[in-house]
Design a protein around this motif. Structure first.
Motif, PDB file in Angstrom:
ATOM      1  N   PHE A 288       0.852  -1.183   0.000  1.00  0.00           N
ATOM      2  CA  PHE A 288       0.000   0.000   0.000  1.00  0.00           C
ATOM      3  C   PHE A 288       0.888   1.233   0.000  1.00  0.00           C
ATOM      4  O   PHE A 288       1.923   1.260   0.666  1.00  0.00           O
ATOM      5  CB  PHE A 288      -0.910   0.011   1.229  1.00  0.00           C
ATOM      6  N   VAL A 289       0.474   2.237  -0.766  1.00  0.00           N
ATOM      7  CA  VAL A 289       1.244   3.469  -0.861  1.00  0.00           C
ATOM      8  C   VAL A 289       0.421   4.637  -0.348  1.00  0.00           C
ATOM      9  O   VAL A 289      -0.805   4.642  -0.437  1.00  0.00           O
ATOM     10  CB  VAL A 289       1.717   3.757  -2.308  1.00  0.00           C
ATOM     11  N   MET A 290       1.132   5.607   0.196  1.00  0.00           N
ATOM     12  CA  MET A 290       0.529   6.883   0.574  1.00  0.00           C
ATOM     13  C   MET A 290       0.950   7.866  -0.503  1.00  0.00           C
ATOM     14  O   MET A 290       2.142   7.963  -0.820  1.00  0.00           O
ATOM     15  CB  MET A 290       1.037   7.332   1.947  1.00  0.00           C
ATOM     16  N   VAL A 291      -0.025   8.555  -1.092  1.00  0.00           N
ATOM     17  CA  VAL A 291       0.250   9.518  -2.154  1.00  0.00           C
ATOM     18  C   VAL A 291      -0.394  10.857  -1.805  1.00  0.00           C
ATOM     19  O   VAL A 291      -1.329  10.914  -1.009  1.00  0.00           O
ATOM     20  CB  VAL A 291      -0.268   9.021  -3.526  1.00  0.00           C
ATOM     21  N   GLU A 292       0.112  11.901  -2.415  1.00  0.00           N
ATOM     22  CA  GLU A 292      -0.526  13.206  -2.286  1.00  0.00           C
ATOM     23  C   GLU A 292      -1.746  13.233  -3.194  1.00  0.00           C
ATOM     24  O   GLU A 292      -1.682  12.760  -4.325  1.00  0.00           O
ATOM     25  CB  GLU A 292       0.434  14.319  -2.723  1.00  0.00           C
ATOM     26  N   GLU A 293      -2.831  13.812  -2.708  1.00  0.00           N
ATOM     27  CA  GLU A 293      -4.041  13.919  -3.527  1.00  0.00           C
ATOM     28  C   GLU A 293      -3.745  14.658  -4.828  1.00  0.00           C
ATOM     29  O   GLU A 293      -4.244  14.294  -5.884  1.00  0.00           O
ATOM     30  CB  GLU A 293      -5.137  14.662  -2.749  1.00  0.00           C
ATOM     31  N   SER A 294      -2.927  15.709  -4.752  1.00  0.00           N
ATOM     32  CA  SER A 294      -2.668  16.545  -5.929  1.00  0.00           C
ATOM     33  C   SER A 294      -1.658  15.936  -6.906  1.00  0.00           C
ATOM     34  O   SER A 294      -1.618  16.329  -8.070  1.00  0.00           O
ATOM     35  CB  SER A 294      -2.181  17.927  -5.488  1.00  0.00           C
ATOM     36  N   VAL A 295      -0.838  15.000  -6.439  1.00  0.00           N
ATOM     37  CA  VAL A 295       0.164  14.350  -7.301  1.00  0.00           C
ATOM     38  C   VAL A 295       0.134  12.847  -6.998  1.00  0.00           C
ATOM     39  O   VAL A 295       1.040  12.311  -6.370  1.00  0.00           O
ATOM     40  CB  VAL A 295       1.587  14.916  -7.040  1.00  0.00           C
ATOM     41  N   PRO A 296      -0.922  12.158  -7.453  1.00  0.00           N
ATOM     42  CA  PRO A 296      -1.124  10.768  -7.024  1.00  0.00           C
ATOM     43  C   PRO A 296      -0.104   9.758  -7.531  1.00  0.00           C
ATOM     44  O   PRO A 296      -0.080   8.634  -7.044  1.00  0.00           O
ATOM     45  CB  PRO A 296      -2.529  10.447  -7.539  1.00  0.00           C
ATOM     46  N   ALA A 297       0.764  10.135  -8.468  1.00  0.00           N
ATOM     47  CA  ALA A 297       1.791   9.195  -8.923  1.00  0.00           C
ATOM     48  C   ALA A 297       2.998   9.192  -7.996  1.00  0.00           C
ATOM     49  O   ALA A 297       3.755   8.218  -7.951  1.00  0.00           O
ATOM     50  CB  ALA A 297       2.238   9.541 -10.347  1.00  0.00           C
ATOM     51  N   THR A 298       3.183  10.266  -7.216  1.00  0.00           N
ATOM     52  CA  THR A 298       4.327  10.384  -6.313  1.00  0.00           C
ATOM     53  C   THR A 298       4.067   9.593  -5.033  1.00  0.00           C
ATOM     54  O   THR A 298       3.085   9.841  -4.335  1.00  0.00           O
ATOM     55  CB  THR A 298       4.610  11.860  -5.972  1.00  0.00           C
ATOM     56  N   ILE A 299       4.952   8.676  -4.722  1.00  0.00           N
ATOM     57  CA  ILE A 299       4.815   7.853  -3.516  1.00  0.00           C
ATOM     58  C   ILE A 299       5.453   8.583  -2.341  1.00  0.00           C
ATOM     59  O   ILE A 299       6.650   8.851  -2.339  1.00  0.00           O
ATOM     60  CB  ILE A 299       5.468   6.472  -3.717  1.00  0.00           C
ATOM     61  N   VAL A 300       4.631   8.914  -1.358  1.00  0.00           N
ATOM     62  CA  VAL A 300       5.100   9.559  -0.130  1.00  0.00           C
ATOM     63  C   VAL A 300       5.721   8.497   0.780  1.00  0.00           C
ATOM     64  O   VAL A 300       6.730   8.738   1.444  1.00  0.00           O
ATOM     65  CB  VAL A 300       3.932  10.279   0.583  1.00  0.00           C
ATOM     66  N   GLY A 301       5.108   7.331   0.817  1.00  0.00           N
ATOM     67  CA  GLY A 301       5.590   6.224   1.639  1.00  0.00           C
ATOM     68  C   GLY A 301       4.851   4.956   1.269  1.00  0.00           C
ATOM     69  O   GLY A 301       3.893   4.989   0.494  1.00  0.00           O
ATOM     70  N   TYR A 302       5.304   3.845   1.821  1.00  0.00           N
ATOM     71  CA  TYR A 302       4.635   2.573   1.537  1.00  0.00           C
ATOM     72  C   TYR A 302       4.801   1.622   2.717  1.00  0.00           C
ATOM     73  O   TYR A 302       5.649   1.814   3.592  1.00  0.00           O
ATOM     74  CB  TYR A 302       5.177   1.935   0.259  1.00  0.00           C
ATOM     75  N   TYR A 303       3.939   0.604   2.721  1.00  0.00           N
ATOM     76  CA  TYR A 303       4.083  -0.492   3.673  1.00  0.00           C
ATOM     77  C   TYR A 303       3.527  -1.752   3.038  1.00  0.00           C
ATOM     78  O   TYR A 303       2.792  -1.694   2.051  1.00  0.00           O
ATOM     79  CB  TYR A 303       3.400  -0.184   5.015  1.00  0.00           C
ATOM     80  N   THR A 304       3.928  -2.893   3.597  1.00  0.00           N
ATOM     81  CA  THR A 304       3.408  -4.172   3.124  1.00  0.00           C
ATOM     82  C   THR A 304       2.816  -4.952   4.290  1.00  0.00           C
ATOM     83  O   THR A 304       3.293  -4.860   5.427  1.00  0.00           O
ATOM     84  CB  THR A 304       4.504  -5.031   2.458  1.00  0.00           C
ATOM     85  N   LEU A 305       1.779  -5.707   3.984  1.00  0.00           N
ATOM     86  CA  LEU A 305       1.138  -6.582   4.967  1.00  0.00           C
ATOM     87  C   LEU A 305       1.061  -7.991   4.393  1.00  0.00           C
ATOM     88  O   LEU A 305       0.828  -8.164   3.197  1.00  0.00           O
ATOM     89  CB  LEU A 305      -0.278  -6.094   5.291  1.00  0.00           C
ATOM     90  N   SER A 306       1.276  -8.977   5.267  1.00  0.00           N
ATOM     91  CA  SER A 306       1.209 -10.391   4.880  1.00  0.00           C
ATOM     92  C   SER A 306       0.648 -11.196   6.041  1.00  0.00           C
ATOM     93  O   SER A 306       0.724 -10.768   7.200  1.00  0.00           O
ATOM     94  CB  SER A 306       2.601 -10.947   4.571  1.00  0.00           C
ATOM     95  N   ALA A 307       0.149 -12.382   5.710  1.00  0.00           N
ATOM     96  CA  ALA A 307      -0.251 -13.312   6.761  1.00  0.00           C
ATOM     97  C   ALA A 307       1.011 -13.816   7.452  1.00  0.00           C
ATOM     98  O   ALA A 307       2.081 -13.898   6.848  1.00  0.00           O
ATOM     99  CB  ALA A 307      -1.028 -14.475   6.158  1.00  0.00           C
ATOM    100  N   PHE A 308       0.874 -14.145   8.725  1.00  0.00           N
ATOM    101  CA  PHE A 308       2.024 -14.544   9.529  1.00  0.00           C
ATOM    102  C   PHE A 308       1.535 -15.465  10.640  1.00  0.00           C
ATOM    103  O   PHE A 308       0.348 -15.487  10.956  1.00  0.00           O
ATOM    104  CB  PHE A 308       2.671 -13.283  10.120  1.00  0.00           C
ATOM    105  N   ALA A 309       2.428 -16.213  11.223  1.00  0.00           N
ATOM    106  CA  ALA A 309       2.096 -17.054  12.374  1.00  0.00           C
ATOM    107  C   ALA A 309       3.089 -16.772  13.487  1.00  0.00           C
ATOM    108  O   ALA A 309       4.295 -16.716  13.254  1.00  0.00           O
ATOM    109  CB  ALA A 309       2.127 -18.526  12.006  1.00  0.00           C
ATOM    110  N   VAL A 310       2.570 -16.568  14.673  1.00  0.00           N
ATOM    111  CA  VAL A 310       3.396 -16.323  15.857  1.00  0.00           C
ATOM    112  C   VAL A 310       3.508 -17.627  16.626  1.00  0.00           C
ATOM    113  O   VAL A 310       2.499 -18.300  16.882  1.00  0.00           O
ATOM    114  CB  VAL A 310       2.749 -15.247  16.770  1.00  0.00           C
ATOM    115  N   GLU A 311       4.726 -18.001  16.964  1.00  0.00           N
ATOM    116  CA  GLU A 311       4.937 -19.164  17.820  1.00  0.00           C
ATOM    117  C   GLU A 311       4.489 -18.784  19.231  1.00  0.00           C
ATOM    118  O   GLU A 311       4.950 -17.784  19.775  1.00  0.00           O
ATOM    119  CB  GLU A 311       6.414 -19.566  17.837  1.00  0.00           C
TER     120      GLU A 311
END
Length: 169
Positions: free
Chosen positions: A44-67
């Motif tokens: 997922f990316v965070m973009v400026e409303e006025s310049v939506p192609a410019t990536i301000v930041g990003y993060y990723t999410l995945s399934a995971f298992a905790v021991e």
């Protein structure tokens, strides 16, 4: 500035993103979209409303298992007797150097998205691996606690996230 969050697509300028960490830059530029297509990680990316192609930041999410053995004794007593429990992995989180102060917005969106999904696909907590001491301090500021023996692996229970995002019940 007004920002919005959206899934990473071809129209986003990945080549122009610079966060100061070459591995995080390279991941976004070379692998994030491919991982999303293969359903290995949702980017997922965070973009400026006025310049939506410019990536301000990003993060990723995945399934995971905790021991379960990695949890504190106090938390372990409250959990079902399974060897592993479902969680959400916050695999990467980075903001472009041109946009200081936006890391907390990125994290907040990741927490809210993970919480919302946990209502449909169970997840005990969100887990992150801090890449360095600065990242570890950042996560700790939001209440993340140590998980297991890895000094940089941290987690935040969904119940805590719900209190932060929604408020006390």
């Amino acid at each position: 500035m007004a920002y919005r969050f959206e899934p990473l697509t071809r129209r986003h300028d990945r080549a122009g993103f610079r966060c100061g960490s070459p591995p995080l830059d390279a991941y976004l530029q070379q692998f994030a979209r491919k991982d999303a297509e293969k359903r290995v990680a949702a980017a997922f990316v965070m973009v400026e409303e006025s310049v939506p192609a410019t990536i301000v930041g990003y993060y990723t999410l995945s399934a995971f298992a905790v021991e379960v053995a990695e949890l504190s004794e106090e938390l372990r007593k409250k959990m079902p007797r399974y060897p592993r429990l479902p969680a959400t992995l916050l695999g990467r989180l980075a903001r472009d150097e041109r946009f200081p102060g936006t890391g907390s917005r990125l994290l907040t969106d990741a927490l809210m998205r993970a919480l919302k999904q946990s209502a449909q696909i169970a997840s005990l907590a969100i887990v992150a691996d801090a890449k360095d001491d600065a990242a570890l301090r950042f996560y700790r500021k939001f209440g993340f606690a140590s998980l297991g023996n890895s000094p940089n692996r941290v987690f935040l229970p969904m119940g805590t996230i719900e209190q932060l995002v929604v408020g006390p019940r």
